[in-house]
Scaffold this active site. Structure first.
Site, PDB file in Angstrom:
ATOM      1  N   SER A   1      71.567  59.811  53.791  1.00 21.44           N
ATOM      2  CA  SER A   1      71.273  58.571  54.507  1.00 21.44           C
ATOM      3  C   SER A   1      71.120  58.827  56.015  1.00 21.44           C
ATOM      4  O   SER A   1      70.225  59.564  56.409  1.00 21.44           O
ATOM      5  CB  SER A   1      72.368  57.551  54.168  1.00 21.44           C
ATOM      6  OG  SER A   1      72.047  56.285  54.643  1.00 21.44           O
TER       7      SER A   1
ATOM      8  N   ASP B   1      65.668  51.910  46.261  1.00 22.47           N
ATOM      9  CA  ASP B   1      66.467  51.901  47.495  1.00 22.47           C
ATOM     10  C   ASP B   1      66.094  50.683  48.337  1.00 22.47           C
ATOM     11  O   ASP B   1      64.946  50.546  48.757  1.00 22.47           O
ATOM     12  CB  ASP B   1      66.172  53.199  48.274  1.00 22.47           C
ATOM     13  CG  ASP B   1      67.116  53.411  49.447  1.00 22.47           C
ATOM     14  OD1 ASP B   1      67.600  52.396  50.011  1.00 22.47           O
ATOM     15  OD2 ASP B   1      67.361  54.569  49.805  1.00 22.47           O
TER      16      ASP B   1
ATOM     17  N   HIS C   1      70.220  53.285  46.919  1.00 19.81           N
ATOM     18  CA  HIS C   1      70.525  54.090  48.105  1.00 19.81           C
ATOM     19  C   HIS C   1      71.665  55.077  47.846  1.00 19.81           C
ATOM     20  O   HIS C   1      71.771  56.091  48.515  1.00 19.81           O
ATOM     21  CB  HIS C   1      70.870  53.158  49.274  1.00 19.81           C
ATOM     22  CG  HIS C   1      70.839  53.854  50.600  1.00 19.81           C
ATOM     23  ND1 HIS C   1      69.665  54.310  51.170  1.00 19.81           N
ATOM     24  CD2 HIS C   1      71.828  54.192  51.474  1.00 19.81           C
ATOM     25  CE1 HIS C   1      69.936  54.899  52.331  1.00 19.81           C
ATOM     26  NE2 HIS C   1      71.242  54.836  52.535  1.00 19.81           N
TER      27      HIS C   1
HETATM   28  C1  MLT Z   1      69.971  54.935  59.234  1.00 18.67           C
HETATM   29  O1  MLT Z   1      70.388  54.100  60.010  1.00 18.67           O
HETATM   30  O2  MLT Z   1      69.917  56.137  59.459  1.00 18.67           O
HETATM   31  C2  MLT Z   1      69.472  54.393  57.929  1.00 18.67           C
HETATM   32  O3  MLT Z   1      69.265  53.023  58.026  1.00 18.67           O
HETATM   33  C3  MLT Z   1      70.399  54.725  56.822  1.00 18.67           C
HETATM   34  C4  MLT Z   1      71.777  54.178  57.044  1.00 18.67           C
HETATM   35  O4  MLT Z   1      72.553  54.799  57.740  1.00 18.67           O
HETATM   36  O5  MLT Z   1      72.101  53.126  56.495  1.00 18.67           O
END
Ligand code: MLT
Length: 208
Positions: free
Chosen positions: A108, A158, A189
């Site tokens: 992520s 996701d 996700h």
């Molecule tokens: C991010 O902020 O890098 C993406 O939105 C993924 C997350 O951290 O939720």
């Protein structure tokens, strides 16, 4: 006299028990820390050395690797700054612990900073496993990824990352010459058992 301002991160280092395996750089998701992905790293690359830093940006108390303005909307200047800082940290950690260039395993937010790092500082990494990554940079630099191996694992359902965005990131890596394998899984996700199996098999195929 110049004073070196070392970009220090809080991190964990686990020494290798299998020297043949390339080290892993573990990069957690929003709200995680340096401990989060250690069990995952040990599962997908048993015996590999691990370096696992904690993101220095706090969003409502939750560690991240760069600032965002909203979910999926990034502060691009901060992404560039933080990716470079992480690149400097990797060089420092490699010297301190005597490590080869690591393969990043990011989830992520950690996958997004790893993607930025690959494009901005390709020499910092030997490759990357990017779990739920999206395009991190507004301006894509003319990077040369010269056959660097990249595994992208995207969730078809996701809610944070549209599949087309992940496809665009894969195309950016390919245009820069990386050897990209991109799997779109029937997942959201969150990390699944399939991610773990694919990451483990891919790392084994890299000799890691
Ligand atoms: C991010 O902020 O890098 C993406 O939105 C993924 C997350 O951290 O939720």
């Amino acid at each position: 006299m110049t004073v070196a301002t070392a970009p220090t991160f809080t991190y964990r280092h686990v020494p290798a028990t299998d020297a043949a395996r390339p080290p892993l750089l573990l990069l957690h998701g929003t709200g995680g820390d340096e401990n989060d992905l250690i069990p995952l790293g040990q599962m997908i690359a048993p015996g590999a050395a691990i370096v696992s830093p904690r993101g220095k940006v706090l969003e409502n108390g939750m560690p991240r690797f760069f600032r965002r303005l909203a979910e999926g909307v990034f502060d691009h200047a901060d992404v560039v700054r933080r990716a470079n800082e992480l690149g400097d940290f990797i060089a420092e950690a490699r010297e301190r612990h005597g490590l080869a260039a690591p393969i990043a395993v990011g989830f992520s937010n950690g996958a997004n900073i790893a993607a930025a790092l690959l494009l901005l500082r390709p020499e910092a990494l030997a490759g990357a496993v990017l779990i739920r990554a999206m395009v991190p940079l507004a301006d894509v630099p003319k990077a040369s990824l010269s056959a660097k191996p990249v595994l992208m694992l995207t969730g078809a359902m996701d809610p944070i990352i549209p599949e087309a965005n992940a496809m665009q990131l894969a195309a950016q890596f390919e245009a820069a010459g990386a050897r990209v394998e991109h799997e779109v899984l029937p997942a959201g996700h969150n990390l699944t058992q399939t991610d773990i199996r694919l990451a483990r098999d891919w790392l084994a195929a890299q000799g890691g």
